[in-house]
Design a protein around this motif. Structure first.
Motif, short mmCIF file in Angstrom:
data_model
loop_
_atom_site.label_atom_id
_atom_site.label_comp_id
_atom_site.label_asym_id
_atom_site.label_seq_id
_atom_site.Cartn_x
_atom_site.Cartn_y
_atom_site.Cartn_z
N MET A 84 0.84 -1.19 0.00
CA MET A 84 0.00 0.00 0.00
C MET A 84 0.89 1.25 0.00
SD MET A 84 -3.24 1.15 0.19
CE MET A 84 -4.10 -0.36 0.55
N ILE A 85 0.65 2.13 -0.93
CA ILE A 85 1.39 3.39 -1.02
C ILE A 85 0.55 4.47 -0.34
CG2 ILE A 85 2.38 5.11 -2.58
CD1 ILE A 85 2.51 2.78 -4.70
N ARG A 86 1.12 5.09 0.67
CA ARG A 86 0.37 6.07 1.46
C ARG A 86 0.85 7.48 1.15
NH1 ARG A 86 -0.85 5.07 7.22
NH2 ARG A 86 -2.78 6.03 6.53
N VAL A 87 -0.09 8.35 0.73
CA VAL A 87 0.22 9.71 0.29
C VAL A 87 -0.60 10.70 1.12
CG1 VAL A 87 0.18 11.31 -1.66
CG2 VAL A 87 0.65 8.88 -2.06
N LEU A 88 0.08 11.71 1.67
CA LEU A 88 -0.58 12.74 2.46
C LEU A 88 -0.27 14.11 1.86
CD1 LEU A 88 -2.20 13.43 5.11
CD2 LEU A 88 0.05 13.76 6.18
N PHE A 89 -1.30 14.88 1.54
CA PHE A 89 -1.15 16.24 1.05
C PHE A 89 -1.34 17.19 2.22
CE2 PHE A 89 -2.56 13.78 -2.61
CZ PHE A 89 -1.63 14.15 -3.56
N VAL A 90 -0.50 18.23 2.31
CA VAL A 90 -0.54 19.15 3.45
C VAL A 90 -0.57 20.60 3.00
CG1 VAL A 90 0.68 19.91 5.54
CG2 VAL A 90 0.72 17.50 4.90
N CYS A 91 -1.49 21.36 3.57
CA CYS A 91 -1.50 22.82 3.39
C CYS A 91 -1.71 23.45 4.77
CB CYS A 91 -2.55 23.26 2.37
SG CYS A 91 -4.28 23.10 2.88
N LEU A 92 -2.00 24.72 4.80
CA LEU A 92 -2.08 25.43 6.07
C LEU A 92 -3.27 24.99 6.92
CD1 LEU A 92 -0.78 27.56 7.87
CD2 LEU A 92 -2.18 29.28 6.69
N GLY A 93 -4.48 25.05 6.38
CA GLY A 93 -5.67 24.76 7.19
C GLY A 93 -6.44 23.53 6.79
N ASN A 94 -6.05 22.87 5.71
CA ASN A 94 -6.69 21.65 5.22
C ASN A 94 -8.15 21.86 4.81
OD1 ASN A 94 -7.54 18.35 6.40
ND2 ASN A 94 -6.55 18.85 4.50
N ILE A 95 -8.42 23.02 4.19
CA ILE A 95 -9.76 23.23 3.65
C ILE A 95 -9.76 23.63 2.17
CG2 ILE A 95 -10.91 23.70 5.85
CD1 ILE A 95 -10.76 26.73 5.07
N CYS A 96 -8.61 24.00 1.62
CA CYS A 96 -8.57 24.43 0.21
C CYS A 96 -7.65 23.56 -0.64
CB CYS A 96 -8.13 25.90 0.10
SG CYS A 96 -9.30 27.08 0.80
N ARG A 97 -6.36 23.79 -0.52
CA ARG A 97 -5.40 23.15 -1.44
C ARG A 97 -5.23 21.66 -1.19
NH1 ARG A 97 -0.49 27.01 -0.27
NH2 ARG A 97 -1.43 26.80 1.79
N SER A 98 -4.93 21.27 0.04
CA SER A 98 -4.65 19.84 0.28
C SER A 98 -5.88 18.96 0.08
CB SER A 98 -3.98 19.61 1.63
OG SER A 98 -4.76 20.07 2.70
N PRO A 99 -7.10 19.38 0.48
CA PRO A 99 -8.24 18.51 0.16
C PRO A 99 -8.53 18.47 -1.35
CG PRO A 99 -8.99 20.45 1.38
CD PRO A 99 -7.49 20.48 1.37
N MET A 100 -8.24 19.57 -2.05
CA MET A 100 -8.41 19.56 -3.51
C MET A 100 -7.43 18.56 -4.12
SD MET A 100 -8.14 22.71 -6.25
CE MET A 100 -9.45 23.70 -5.54
N ALA A 101 -6.19 18.57 -3.66
CA ALA A 101 -5.18 17.63 -4.16
C ALA A 101 -5.56 16.19 -3.78
CB ALA A 101 -3.81 17.99 -3.61
N GLU A 102 -6.01 16.00 -2.55
CA GLU A 102 -6.42 14.65 -2.11
C GLU A 102 -7.53 14.11 -3.01
OE1 GLU A 102 -8.86 12.44 1.51
OE2 GLU A 102 -8.12 14.47 1.84
N ALA A 103 -8.59 14.90 -3.20
CA ALA A 103 -9.74 14.45 -3.98
C ALA A 103 -9.34 14.20 -5.44
CB ALA A 103 -10.86 15.48 -3.91
N TYR A 104 -8.55 15.12 -6.01
CA TYR A 104 -8.14 14.96 -7.40
C TYR A 104 -7.26 13.72 -7.57
CZ TYR A 104 -6.90 15.95 -12.16
OH TYR A 104 -6.75 15.83 -13.53
#
Length: 154
Positions: free
Chosen positions: A1-21
């Protein structure tokens, strides 16, 4: 299993967009069973909240699900639990690297490292309002990111 975590400042704009995409891309490539994809924020201000409305609008427009996603703060344990931690800007990178001193397992790098172009950071649309620009950068980087991770994991 390859585990990937995207991180931004508040986790409401950039990182959830990257996660979902990225989750959507991996699913379309038939690789969903090989990946665990998540996102987190440096701060805890928005913990438990869904992605910001601008992020939800862009994902809805693209037909990409964000169902069940809520903001959370990155934890020390994430740095050992995830193989890749991808930050959205230089400050996020520095903040993660400070945490990484205590949990050094994950490979940490900036999202824009995989995108050709002049920008070095994914601009924060929470402040700029430019959700289209952020989405385009996420889209540009996701395909190369997947290619790089698959190459490295062989």
């Amino acid at each position: 299993m390859i585990r990937v975590l995207f991180v931004c400042l508040g986790n409401i704009c950039r990182s959830p967009m990257a996660e979902a995409y990225f989750r959507d891309l991996v699913k379309k490539k038939g690789l969903a069973d090989q990946f665990d994809i998540d996102s987190a924020g440096i701060g805890n201000w928005h913990e438990g909240k869904p992605p910001y409305i601008g992020t939800r609008d862009k994902l809805d427009e693209a037909g990409i699900s964000y169902e069940g996603m809520t903001a959370r703060q990155i934890k020390h344990a994430d740095l050992d639990a995830f193989d890749y931690i991808i930050t959205m800007d230089h400050q996020n990178y520095q903040d993660v690297m400070t945490l990484r001193e205590q949990a050094p397992t994950a490979k940490v790098f900036n999202y824009m490292d995989v995108v050709d172009g002049d920008l070095e950071e994914v601009p924060d649309p929470y402040h700029t309002g430019k959700f289209d620009e952020t989405f385009e950068l996420i889209e540009l980087g996701a395909h190369q990111l997947l290619t790089d991770i698959l190459k490295e994991s062989k």
